[in-house]
Design an enzyme around this catalytic site. Structure first.
Site, mmCIF file in Angstrom:
data_model
loop_
_atom_site.group_PDB
_atom_site.id
_atom_site.type_symbol
_atom_site.label_atom_id
_atom_site.label_comp_id
_atom_site.label_asym_id
_atom_site.label_seq_id
_atom_site.Cartn_x
_atom_site.Cartn_y
_atom_site.Cartn_z
ATOM 1 N N HIS A 68 38.275 36.747 42.373
ATOM 2 C CA HIS A 68 37.366 36.677 43.529
ATOM 3 C C HIS A 68 38.126 36.076 44.713
ATOM 4 C CE1 HIS A 68 33.797 35.773 45.916
ATOM 5 N NE2 HIS A 68 33.177 36.632 45.125
ATOM 6 N N ASP A 101 30.166 40.460 38.376
ATOM 7 C CA ASP A 101 30.101 41.831 37.833
ATOM 8 C C ASP A 101 30.507 41.926 36.377
ATOM 9 O OD1 ASP A 101 31.201 42.547 41.037
ATOM 10 O OD2 ASP A 101 29.301 43.260 40.216
HETATM 11 C C1 SDX Z 1 32.228 41.147 44.306
HETATM 12 O O1 SDX Z 1 33.283 38.657 48.431
HETATM 13 C C2 SDX Z 1 32.309 38.513 47.636
HETATM 14 O O2 SDX Z 1 31.598 37.523 47.672
HETATM 15 C C3 SDX Z 1 32.074 39.674 46.699
HETATM 16 C C4 SDX Z 1 30.960 39.501 45.683
HETATM 17 C C5 SDX Z 1 29.607 39.427 46.343
HETATM 18 O O3 SDX Z 1 28.659 38.909 45.717
HETATM 19 O O4 SDX Z 1 29.452 39.989 47.443
HETATM 20 O O5 SDX Z 1 31.156 38.310 44.937
HETATM 21 C C6 SDX Z 1 30.890 40.682 44.719
HETATM 22 O O6 SDX Z 1 32.756 42.018 44.944
HETATM 23 C C7 SDX Z 1 32.926 40.469 43.160
HETATM 24 C C8 SDX Z 1 34.363 41.021 42.929
HETATM 25 C C9 SDX Z 1 34.238 42.313 42.114
HETATM 26 N N1 SDX Z 1 35.538 42.988 42.050
HETATM 27 C C10 SDX Z 1 36.230 43.070 40.884
HETATM 28 O O7 SDX Z 1 35.870 42.504 39.838
HETATM 29 C C11 SDX Z 1 37.472 43.946 40.972
HETATM 30 C C12 SDX Z 1 38.664 43.224 40.313
HETATM 31 N N2 SDX Z 1 39.006 42.068 41.162
HETATM 32 C C13 SDX Z 1 40.045 42.238 42.133
HETATM 33 O O8 SDX Z 1 40.197 43.522 42.680
HETATM 34 C C14 SDX Z 1 40.216 41.060 43.084
HETATM 35 O O9 SDX Z 1 40.178 39.929 42.308
HETATM 36 C C15 SDX Z 1 39.251 40.907 44.232
HETATM 37 C C16 SDX Z 1 39.178 42.128 45.071
HETATM 38 C C17 SDX Z 1 37.885 40.556 43.742
HETATM 39 C C18 SDX Z 1 39.755 39.745 45.101
HETATM 40 O O10 SDX Z 1 40.939 40.162 45.658
HETATM 41 P P1 SDX Z 1 41.795 39.202 46.638
HETATM 42 O O11 SDX Z 1 41.095 37.946 46.931
HETATM 43 O O12 SDX Z 1 42.257 40.028 47.790
HETATM 44 O O13 SDX Z 1 42.986 38.801 45.733
HETATM 45 P P2 SDX Z 1 44.274 39.668 45.504
HETATM 46 O O14 SDX Z 1 43.902 41.102 45.321
HETATM 47 O O15 SDX Z 1 45.262 39.338 46.558
HETATM 48 O O16 SDX Z 1 44.767 39.106 44.089
HETATM 49 C C19 SDX Z 1 45.473 37.883 44.030
HETATM 50 C C20 SDX Z 1 46.425 38.047 42.868
HETATM 51 C C21 SDX Z 1 47.225 39.354 42.934
HETATM 52 O O17 SDX Z 1 48.471 39.125 42.267
HETATM 53 P P3 SDX Z 1 49.787 38.852 43.230
HETATM 54 O O18 SDX Z 1 49.924 40.071 44.121
HETATM 55 O O19 SDX Z 1 49.474 37.583 43.990
HETATM 56 O O20 SDX Z 1 50.905 38.708 42.226
HETATM 57 O O21 SDX Z 1 45.670 38.141 41.642
HETATM 58 C C22 SDX Z 1 45.866 39.423 41.047
HETATM 59 C C23 SDX Z 1 46.435 40.339 42.108
HETATM 60 O O22 SDX Z 1 47.252 41.328 41.519
HETATM 61 N N3 SDX Z 1 44.543 39.870 40.629
HETATM 62 C C24 SDX Z 1 44.270 40.464 39.475
HETATM 63 C C25 SDX Z 1 42.882 40.669 39.490
HETATM 64 N N4 SDX Z 1 42.373 40.215 40.641
HETATM 65 C C26 SDX Z 1 43.392 39.725 41.352
HETATM 66 N N5 SDX Z 1 45.061 40.831 38.444
HETATM 67 C C27 SDX Z 1 44.427 41.425 37.397
HETATM 68 N N6 SDX Z 1 43.095 41.657 37.325
HETATM 69 C C28 SDX Z 1 42.295 41.293 38.358
HETATM 70 N N7 SDX Z 1 40.986 41.517 38.296
#
Ligand code: SDX
Length: 428
Positions: free
Chosen positions: A306, A363
């Site tokens: 998140h 989720d």
């Molecule tokens: C919702 O914003 C909100 O409040 C949203 C929400 C709401 O109520 O409105 O809470 C609802 O959207 C919840 C999130 C649902 N999405 C997912 O579950 C999809 C999987 N999660 C990711 O795509 C990600 O964690 C996000 C999109 C939720 C957050 O992305 P960020 O904050 O932009 O973080 P990032 O993509 O830069 O990740 C940081 C690091 C990365 O590694 P590095 O590049 O730093 O080496 O963490 C890794 C990412 O690769 N990473 C994951 C991961 N999520 C982040 N690695 C594996 N699995 C994951 N799920």
């Protein structure tokens, strides 16, 4: 401290101060509104460090895993309140008296029907259209039916469109589902509660009586509460930006639905259940955790991570408890729950997830409950959109009530071609 400030020193220019603003909770912010006048702009794609507005509606402390709606913790609301009472709180700022709540419920109940011509919109979709596509289209079209609540400068008309949207989203969502399975649309029943009515419109058929299961209705209401609002997430920011131009509320909510659909946002609940089904059994979890950690592999663990929560999403904790309650009460033994629990355990012990502070989010468990209730995967994000509509429209209303509200118009860092003269095709 009233006079906190940040000093900006741009090479070759005199340093200048920017005021620091403090809220009632959370991080301070540097007020950069006057930066442009100094010929300097900030750069923050994805808004990792940017507050886009002031708001009194919801507060999240990502480090502590805290979520407050108008100051009330989500855990208390989810256990002691109801979705419509939470809608009143988000829209009006205070918990209602019993009389006010009854009046609000009565008003919402009497707005649940949609114009009969709305049914024609669905017949324009192919039968296997995604329900989110139908929701997007039909909600955007609502403005063509309601002309008495489009004056966005009138607080009373803004509230009326807000009530219409909260009331009609379940009806439209259920119509999308009925259309996708070829069953007749079911009209709302005023004697039912909000969540009972939704289940009635989703699952009853004209050929027989339908009794709403109170356990499922209670779980549905809790799921609605857990998705109601969440600060300036992508879809809420979309609604605010659309609304800042003066677009009508129905068009703004349709924009929010479109943004929520993405798998990185509200589409994650559908993607998460698909992922759990792909994993299939506990012994395949290590293979998928390895894929999630592999930089060369675009696969991510859906339902994990998140932007704000660097601790457990408090909604995920309530959702997990509800998941156990519903499956036990319905005597469902879903192997996907075993996969989810083991995946959570493994991920929370894995250094990759611990270092990156990746915890289950809202989720992760919702899909398992929705599946147990009998809601198809393709409707998961529709449920999220229905629940979030009250959050979106509360932010829209708050923004439009602000003095001096401006259209949102971000700047950019231009990295394209410098000015050059046109060359006719015969000389290229
Ligand atoms: C919702 O914003 C909100 O409040 C949203 C929400 C709401 O109520 O409105 O809470 C609802 O959207 C919840 C999130 C649902 N999405 C997912 O579950 C999809 C999987 N999660 C990711 O795509 C990600 O964690 C996000 C999109 C939720 C957050 O992305 P960020 O904050 O932009 O973080 P990032 O993509 O830069 O990740 C940081 C690091 C990365 O590694 P590095 O590049 O730093 O080496 O963490 C890794 C990412 O690769 N990473 C994951 C991961 N999520 C982040 N690695 C594996 N699995 C994951 N799920």
């Amino acid at each position: 401290m009233a006079d906190k400030k940040a000093t900006v020193q741009v090479t070759g220019q005199e340093p200048f101060d920017l005021p620091i603003m403090s809220g009632t909770a959370g991080n301070d912010v540097i007020d950069v509104r006057t930066l442009g006048a100094q010929g300097v702009f900030t750069y923050d794609p994805g808004f990792l460090a940017t507050a886009s507005c002031q708001s009194e509606i919801t507060f999240i402390d990502g480090g502590k895993g805290v979520l407050l709606h108008r100051g009330y913790p989500i855990e208390q609301l989810a256990n002691d309140s109801s979705y419509l009472e939470l809608c009143y709180l988000l829209l009006h700022g205070e918990l209602p008296s019993s009389e006010k709540l009854e009046e609000f419920e009565e008003t919402i109940t009497h707005h649940t029907m949609v114009h009969e011509k709305i049914a024609n919109f669905f017949h324009g979709f192919v039968v296997d259209a995604h329900p989110m596509a139908m929701l997007c289209g039909v909600v955007g079209a609502l403005s063509s039916f309601y002309h008495d609540d489009l004056s966005i400068t009138d607080p009373a008309q803004r509230k009326r469109s807000a009530y219409r949207l909260v009331a009609k989203l379940p009806t439209i969502a259920a119509m999308a589902y009925k259309y996708s399975i070829g069953q007749p649309f079911v009209y709302p029943k005023n004697k039912l509660s909000y969540s009972e009515n939704f289940l009635h419109m989703m699952f009853s058929v004209p050929a027989e009586d339908y009794e709403v299961n109170p356990i499922i209705a209670k779980a549905m209401d809790k799921i609605f509460m857990l998705h109601a609002d969440h600060e300036q997430n992508a879809s809420t920011s979309t609604v605010r930006l659309a609304g800042s131009s003066g677009a009508n509320p129905y068009a703004c909510i349709a924009a929010g639905i479109a943004s929520l659909w993405g798998p990185a946002h509200g589409g994650a609940n559908e993607a998460c259940l698909t992922m759990l089904q792909q994993i299939g059994s506990v012994d395949r979890i290590p293979e998928f955790v390895a894929k999630a950690k592999d930089k060369a592999d675009p696969f991510r663990l859906m339902g994990f991570g998140h932007r704000v929560y660097k601790n457990f999403d408090p909604r995920a904790k309530v959702m997990r408890e509800t998941c156990h309650e519903v499956l036990t009460a319905l005597k469902i033994n879903d192997p996907l729950l075993d996969v989810a629990m083991e995946l959570e355990r493994i991920a929370l012990e894995d250094p990759y997830f611990v270092e990156k502070k990746l915890y289950p989010n809202v989720d992760f468990y919702s899909g398992i409950i929705l599946k147990a209730i009998g809601i198809p995967t393709s409707m998961f994000t529709v449920i999220f959109a229905m629940s979030r509509t009250v959050g979106w429209i509360s932010h829209w209303d708050e923004m439009l009530s602000e003095k001096g509200q401006k259209i949102g118009r971000p700047r950019q860092l231009y990295t394209g071609a410098p000015k050059r003269d046109y060359v006719t095709v015969d000389k290229r």
